[in-house]
Design a protein around this motif. Sequence first.
Motif, short mmCIF file in Angstrom:
data_model
loop_
_atom_site.label_atom_id
_atom_site.label_comp_id
_atom_site.label_asym_id
_atom_site.label_seq_id
_atom_site.Cartn_x
_atom_site.Cartn_y
_atom_site.Cartn_z
N GLN A 32 -39.66 5.67 34.91
CA GLN A 32 -39.65 5.19 33.52
C GLN A 32 -38.29 5.44 32.88
OE1 GLN A 32 -40.74 7.70 30.52
NE2 GLN A 32 -39.94 6.04 29.22
N HIS A 33 -37.60 6.48 33.30
CA HIS A 33 -36.30 6.80 32.69
C HIS A 33 -35.13 6.08 33.36
CE1 HIS A 33 -38.54 9.89 30.56
NE2 HIS A 33 -37.50 10.01 29.76
N GLY A 34 -35.39 5.41 34.48
CA GLY A 34 -34.28 4.76 35.18
C GLY A 34 -34.21 3.26 34.96
N HIS A 40 -31.96 -6.09 34.79
CA HIS A 40 -31.17 -5.36 35.78
C HIS A 40 -32.02 -4.33 36.51
CE1 HIS A 40 -27.66 -7.30 34.21
NE2 HIS A 40 -27.94 -6.89 32.99
N GLU A 41 -31.67 -4.16 37.76
CA GLU A 41 -32.41 -3.25 38.62
C GLU A 41 -32.38 -1.83 38.07
OE1 GLU A 41 -32.36 -2.11 43.36
OE2 GLU A 41 -31.01 -3.69 42.61
N GLY A 42 -33.49 -1.14 38.14
CA GLY A 42 -33.53 0.26 37.72
C GLY A 42 -33.17 1.19 38.87
N GLY A 82 -28.77 -2.51 31.56
CA GLY A 82 -28.88 -1.51 32.63
C GLY A 82 -28.23 -0.18 32.31
N HIS A 83 -28.01 0.09 31.00
CA HIS A 83 -27.28 1.29 30.59
C HIS A 83 -27.85 2.59 31.15
CE1 HIS A 83 -26.29 -1.68 27.49
NE2 HIS A 83 -25.29 -0.95 27.12
N ILE A 84 -29.17 2.67 31.31
CA ILE A 84 -29.77 3.96 31.67
C ILE A 84 -30.10 4.08 33.16
CG2 ILE A 84 -30.71 4.45 29.38
CD1 ILE A 84 -33.43 3.37 30.59
N TYR A 423 -24.14 -1.88 33.05
CA TYR A 423 -23.45 -2.36 34.26
C TYR A 423 -23.55 -3.87 34.38
CZ TYR A 423 -27.75 -2.43 37.27
OH TYR A 423 -28.96 -2.69 37.84
N GLY A 424 -24.36 -4.50 33.51
CA GLY A 424 -24.52 -5.95 33.60
C GLY A 424 -23.32 -6.75 33.16
#
Lengths: 461, 461
Positions: A32-34, A40-42, A82-84, A423-424
Amino acid sequence: MGAVTAVTDELMDALKALLGERLSTSAAVREQHGKDVSFHEGHPPDAVAFAETTEEVAEIVRLCAAHKTPIVPFGTGTSLEGHISALKGGVCIDLGRMNSIIEVNGEDLDCRVQAGVTRKQLNEYLRDTGLFFPIDPGADASLGGMAATRASGTNAVRYGTMRENVLGLTVVTADGRIIRTGGRARKSSAGYDLTRLFVGSEGTLGVITEVQLRLHGIPEAISAAVCPFETLEGAVNTVILTIQSGIPVARIELLDEVQMGACSEYSDLGYPALPTLFFEFHGTEAGVKEQAERVAELASEFGGRDFQWATQQEDRTRLWQARHDAYWAAKALKPGSGGWATDVCVPISRLAECIMETKRDIEESGLLAPLVGHVGDGNFHLVYLLAEGDEEEYRRASAHNDRMVMRAIAMGGTCTGEHGVGYGKIPFLQAEHGEAVALMRQIKQALDPDGIMNPGKVLPA
Amino acid sequence: MGAVTAVTDELMDALKALLGERLSTSAAVREQHGKDVSFHEGHPPDAVAFAETTEEVAEIVRLCAAHKTPIVPFGTGTSLEGHISALKGGVCIDLGRMNSIIEVNGEDLDCRVQAGVTRKQLNEYLRDTGLFFPIDPGADASLGGMAATRASGTNAVRYGTMRENVLGLTVVTADGRIIRTGGRARKSSAGYDLTRLFVGSEGTLGVITEVQLRLHGIPEAISAAVCPFETLEGAVNTVILTIQSGIPVARIELLDEVQMGACSEYSDLGYPALPTLFFEFHGTEAGVKEQAERVAELASEFGGRDFQWATQQEDRTRLWQARHDAYWAAKALKPGSGGWATDVCVPISRLAECIMETKRDIEESGLLAPLVGHVGDGNFHLVYLLAEGDEEEYRRASAHNDRMVMRAIAMGGTCTGEHGVGYGKIPFLQAEHGEAVALMRQIKQALDPDGIMNPGKVLPA
């Protein structure tokens, strides 16, 4: 920059000793945190630390720094690029429990909050003070996260973005020091503007733990208006002339015919599926009336028809709720689809051209992609509606997005008006900023020499 | 940081080869370039280079960098904290000949100018466009210098400071690269905010050679008003309530009874020597009238008497000319004296208290020091009127200034609202920013490792 290291047993023991139950390695919590709300892929972090104080954040950072282990700050997880994602593993610091409103200075129109306070929580708290905080990204994001991504929303045309509304910060640096930037004076020429450096740095230079915010008085009068247009050009030209005339609109939002049809259906608005502008005017009773009349006049010159006022709170609320539900309305157009929200911003003189070329390209690409825009700033979003698992459709959308971003940059605009780089958007940073990217990297290297702060974000490798 | 080196013969030859007659080592030129308009001691540079292009600035910087020789950028020399004193010798780069207006984009309300263009030159150029650039420090400063010192002036309460009005920059870095920061989009979340980092960096991180500026439409209606008050508290409280009520005043300036007496005498205004507010209102005809009426009502509650409107251009010009001549009017109070302009800024809730304590302290210190203030921002200035060569009086003023600055900082304010740090305000930076000063130093070290960019400014040694 030095290679970062995964979480070792030694680090895990030290973090457990510090946080006890507030350190989690459960798969569900890590997943959930990733993963944010984007396409974007977690990438799950190795552990999630639920911090409660700035000092605790500093201690976590010091422990991770000693082990050269990555740190990813987390607010509400509503980022869009995808910041996190914990691209290199490491420890996610969840600031959600740091949700105290530290002080409100009504006389100075400012307040100080912990980073985990959300924008709606703050406005709820302010309800009886006659003040409000205007920045409103779609999600009920945390104010720390909003500062970190330089967020904005529908009110930016009048009230600015987080850049203009953050007065100061408390930040934990990559080596675990606690610093305070900025201050409460309305202006200052005292040294480098560290506040603005951290606003928009997306956790790559430090962890924001407190935010000093500028507040605004709730205007005496507010009115809203809706105006459908024969053509999209007519709507956009109305926007351009409104801004150029210096009419101080508080909000000016564009929905194209696809999005308006979707919203009208979804929220039962009863408006035609035509390109439509939503306005909001703030001021005195007389001022609001004057603004609306002027805009109505401009709109009629550009094929706007049936300029409808809404001075009643409930009508306004219904209207703006429909606008805020645009994403869900769009998704309902293609049941079972996922929505990929894009974000570009151009100088307003190029807005009509940029939107029209982008729309043509949507058609030629065979995509379904309703358009909404904070057009007073030259900022607009598409939502690509993509069938789950349809790789070919995803690639078409991705290629369309590439062209749209490069078009915006070529017009003197930016690859992201308000969503941030994450990262996107990294592939576009060099095209937008050229040699300045090298300078950004020098700053990153100086403030985070081991590269542990949210690695893989903002700067190209 | 490495020790910097004086100008060698080899460097001088290389600069001469590049610039020919545009490199000066005459004593008069060097003296004039090493002393600003402040009370701080001047230090002449070893040579003055009159650059004409960004590329030339880059070449000069590369030559100086190769010799580790200091560089001091120079605009109009009107700084107030010793910014241009060549404390360690070196080469002054005079940007005054880079005075082209590169482009004006009327539709986007922005323009791009070379760093040597002055604010009055720009507004003269814009005269027939319906646009203007509002930032107005006392002097006709260069826009590059204004960006470098994060300047503001009387319009900041409505239009912001250079922080809000610079959209982008061309900067020559300490190693002679040319970078462009920012862009023309109204907002962007694309990477670190280098523009804001260079705005206010006072030539210590690079040389600003071009500035992209936000312009504003000349309002449809402008009116001014003057209102004398029984007491200074009454005047200040009127300001506080005006700001807190969200009345969008364009200017709100305070002159204390000493300054008002001086101005009235100097400019033959015929107003009493009482604490007085000068207002300016921008907007539509109706809006301006409404604003003025509301402020008049507030003023009357606090002992304001005889609120006088001036809607005619010539009356307004006369009034604001008198305000702009405040410094000369003050000096006329004590013929032969020098004027030392101070600068602090506090949260508006503390403004009355800060001004009253400061005034008491002036009296107790036996100083003559009229007060003017951009009080809508919480910013005010004294001009200490000091007899030439009276060391004892100078020390009294200096001690008074120390107390005033520390008082402002203790109230959550800043040691400089708009004049910058130069070397005059360095002693207060640590008190204001604490540990954040170390972070500023890390940035300085990263971008200027040899310490050649305007050494001895902004950061404590």
